[in-house]
Write an enzyme that holds these catalytic residues in place. Structure first.
Site, PDB file in Angstrom:
ATOM      1  N   GLY A  12       0.771  -1.236   0.000  1.00  0.00           N
ATOM      2  CA  GLY A  12       0.000   0.000   0.000  1.00  0.00           C
ATOM      3  C   GLY A  12       0.801   1.284   0.000  1.00  0.00           C
ATOM      4  N   LYS A  65     -16.505 -13.843 -10.175  1.00  0.00           N
ATOM      5  CA  LYS A  65     -15.947 -12.489 -10.246  1.00  0.00           C
ATOM      6  C   LYS A  65     -17.065 -11.461 -10.292  1.00  0.00           C
ATOM      7  CE  LYS A  65     -12.363 -10.074 -12.666  1.00  0.00           C
ATOM      8  NZ  LYS A  65     -11.161 -10.414 -13.360  1.00  0.00           N
ATOM      9  N   ASN A 107      -4.838   3.177 -13.586  1.00  0.00           N
ATOM     10  CA  ASN A 107      -3.861   2.279 -12.977  1.00  0.00           C
ATOM     11  C   ASN A 107      -2.472   2.862 -13.158  1.00  0.00           C
ATOM     12  OD1 ASN A 107      -2.902  -0.180 -11.756  1.00  0.00           O
ATOM     13  ND2 ASN A 107      -2.284  -0.873 -13.785  1.00  0.00           N
ATOM     14  N   HIS A 109       1.522   1.547 -13.460  1.00  0.00           N
ATOM     15  CA  HIS A 109       2.264   0.322 -13.755  1.00  0.00           C
ATOM     16  C   HIS A 109       3.755   0.639 -13.846  1.00  0.00           C
ATOM     17  CE1 HIS A 109       2.805  -3.741 -15.224  1.00  0.00           C
ATOM     18  NE2 HIS A 109       3.602  -3.251 -16.159  1.00  0.00           N
TER      19      HIS A 109
END
Length: 194
Positions: A12, A65, A107, A109
């Site tokens: 985190g 899911k 996101n 990456h």
């Protein structure tokens, strides 16, 4: 004040960077929800320390899911989330989540996408002997580290081990992610999606 959710699966550190930026006023936003798919992950402790509500779940406890993503969407809606920030969340977004929040999920990456997709990007880049590394912020779609690229930052690296490289990546990715989130929150097109 804009409302953010952060999805994470591990330690985190990006969650911490985003929450801290909100608390310092660097982002005109607040993190109102953490979504974590790994019970016991350190990120849940970080959320508690900052008073951020957390939904920590085990995917195996759901039939599909779609089932756990329906619960995620319910919680995002209840919290009034405007932008979802993936920060080390190790699952590909499915149809249920994308159907509700597509165009509002980003996101970060640790590579210059489209190179080195997936969970082991740093190790892959080292294995190939890459001399220019980088970080990418991108919109999330149903593919692994796919989606349109929003921002990238590159840096040279002459050697060392994976831990040293990871530290250098963090030094680049935290400010890049915060700056990108700020710009997205200021973008009127995002406001129209919420």
């Amino acid at each position: 004040m804009r409302r953010l959710a952060v999805f994470a699966s591990g330690n985190g550190t990006n969650f911490e960077a985003i929450v801290s930026a909100c608390e310092r006023g660097e982002l005109a936003a607040g993190v109102v929800l953490l979504v974590c798919d790994r019970p016991g992950a350190r990120v849940a402790e970080r959320a508690a320390a900052h008073g951020v509500e957390a939904f920590v779940f085990s995917p195996k406890e759901y039939a599909s899911k779609a089932d756990y993503e329906r619960e995620i969407v319910r919680r995002l809606d209840a919290a009034g989330v405007e932008l979802v920030c993936l920060a080390g969340y190790m699952r590909i977004a499915g149809e249920t989540l994308l159907g509700a929040y597509g165009g509002r999920i980003v996101n970060i990456h640790p590579s210059l996408l489209p190179a080195f997709r997936g969970a082991h990007a740093i190790e892959q880049a080292l294995e190939y002997g890459v001399k220019v590394f980088g970080v990418t912020v991108h919109w999330v779609d149903a593919t692994l580290d796919g989606g349109r690229i929003i921002a990238q930052r590159a840096f040279g690296y002459e050697g060392g081990d994976a831990a040293e490289l990871e530290a250098k990546i963090h030094a680049v990715e935290y400010p890049l992610y915060i700056d990108t989130i700020r710009k997205l929150l200021e973008d009127e097109r995002l406001a129209k999606r919420t």
